[in-house]
Motif scaffolding. Structure first.
Motif, PDB file in Angstrom:
ATOM      1  N   MET A   2     -86.964 -85.245 -90.530  1.00  0.00           N
ATOM      2  CA  MET A   2     -87.289 -85.799 -89.505  1.00  0.00           C
ATOM      3  C   MET A   2     -86.896 -87.319 -89.505  1.00  0.00           C
ATOM      4  O   MET A   2     -86.694 -88.242 -90.298  1.00  0.00           O
ATOM      5  CB  MET A   2     -89.020 -85.943 -89.477  1.00  0.00           C
ATOM      6  CG  MET A   2     -89.630 -84.604 -89.777  1.00  0.00           C
ATOM      7  SD  MET A   2     -89.737 -83.551 -88.538  1.00  0.00           S
ATOM      8  CE  MET A   2     -91.412 -83.911 -87.998  1.00  0.00           C
ATOM      9  N   ASN A  13     -88.083 -83.766 -84.937  1.00  0.00           N
ATOM     10  CA  ASN A  13     -87.753 -82.815 -85.868  1.00  0.00           C
ATOM     11  C   ASN A  13     -86.245 -82.440 -85.817  1.00  0.00           C
ATOM     12  O   ASN A  13     -85.379 -82.968 -85.029  1.00  0.00           O
ATOM     13  CB  ASN A  13     -88.639 -81.517 -86.073  1.00  0.00           C
ATOM     14  CG  ASN A  13     -88.543 -80.750 -84.780  1.00  0.00           C
ATOM     15  OD1 ASN A  13     -87.390 -80.575 -84.092  1.00  0.00           O
ATOM     16  ND2 ASN A  13     -89.786 -80.111 -84.110  1.00  0.00           N
ATOM     17  N   ASN A  14     -85.882 -81.791 -86.652  1.00  0.00           N
ATOM     18  CA  ASN A  14     -84.477 -81.199 -86.875  1.00  0.00           C
ATOM     19  C   ASN A  14     -83.832 -80.428 -85.751  1.00  0.00           C
ATOM     20  O   ASN A  14     -82.695 -80.736 -85.115  1.00  0.00           O
ATOM     21  CB  ASN A  14     -84.194 -80.208 -88.066  1.00  0.00           C
ATOM     22  CG  ASN A  14     -84.166 -81.218 -89.193  1.00  0.00           C
ATOM     23  OD1 ASN A  14     -84.110 -82.422 -89.382  1.00  0.00           O
ATOM     24  ND2 ASN A  14     -84.488 -80.333 -90.685  1.00  0.00           N
TER      25      ASN A  14
END
Length: 108
Positions: A2, A13-14
């Protein structure tokens, strides 16, 4: 992994980070459309980046809604707000100069 976006105060987030990275050229292209608006390109690109991050953070994958379509409204809206604020600031500066000249008796 993150990544915190310190400008906006939230964590991407990714998947959200990937959206931002994959669509940066799109956002920069939107910013370039407003290059003649009196704001330096670096500021326009910064605003576009921030708006792209905000769009990625809020985006919920819905069938029939591409991310670029969703993000465009954030990017354009934030850039238009930046341009309006710059225009208002310049108008205020002109009014201030005219007021100063009027006080000095230098206007007709």
């Amino acid at each position: 992994m993150m990544k915190e976006n310190k400008t906006l105060g939230y964590v991407l987030n990714n998947d959200q980070q990937r959206l931002v990275e994959e669509n940066w050229e799109f956002a920069a292209g939107v910013a370039r459309r407003y290059a003649d608006g009196g704001v330096p390109m670096a500021e326009l690109e910064s605003e576009a980046w921030t708006a792209l991050c905000k769009a990625a953070y809020k985006y919920k994958k819905v069938e029939g809604c591409k991310f670029t379509s969703y993000a465009y409204h954030f990017i354009r809206g934030d850039i238009m707000r930046l341009l309006k604020n710059e225009r208002d600031r310049r108008e205020w500066e002109v009014c201030s100069v005219v007021d100063d000249l009027t006080e000095q008796g230098l206007t007709g």
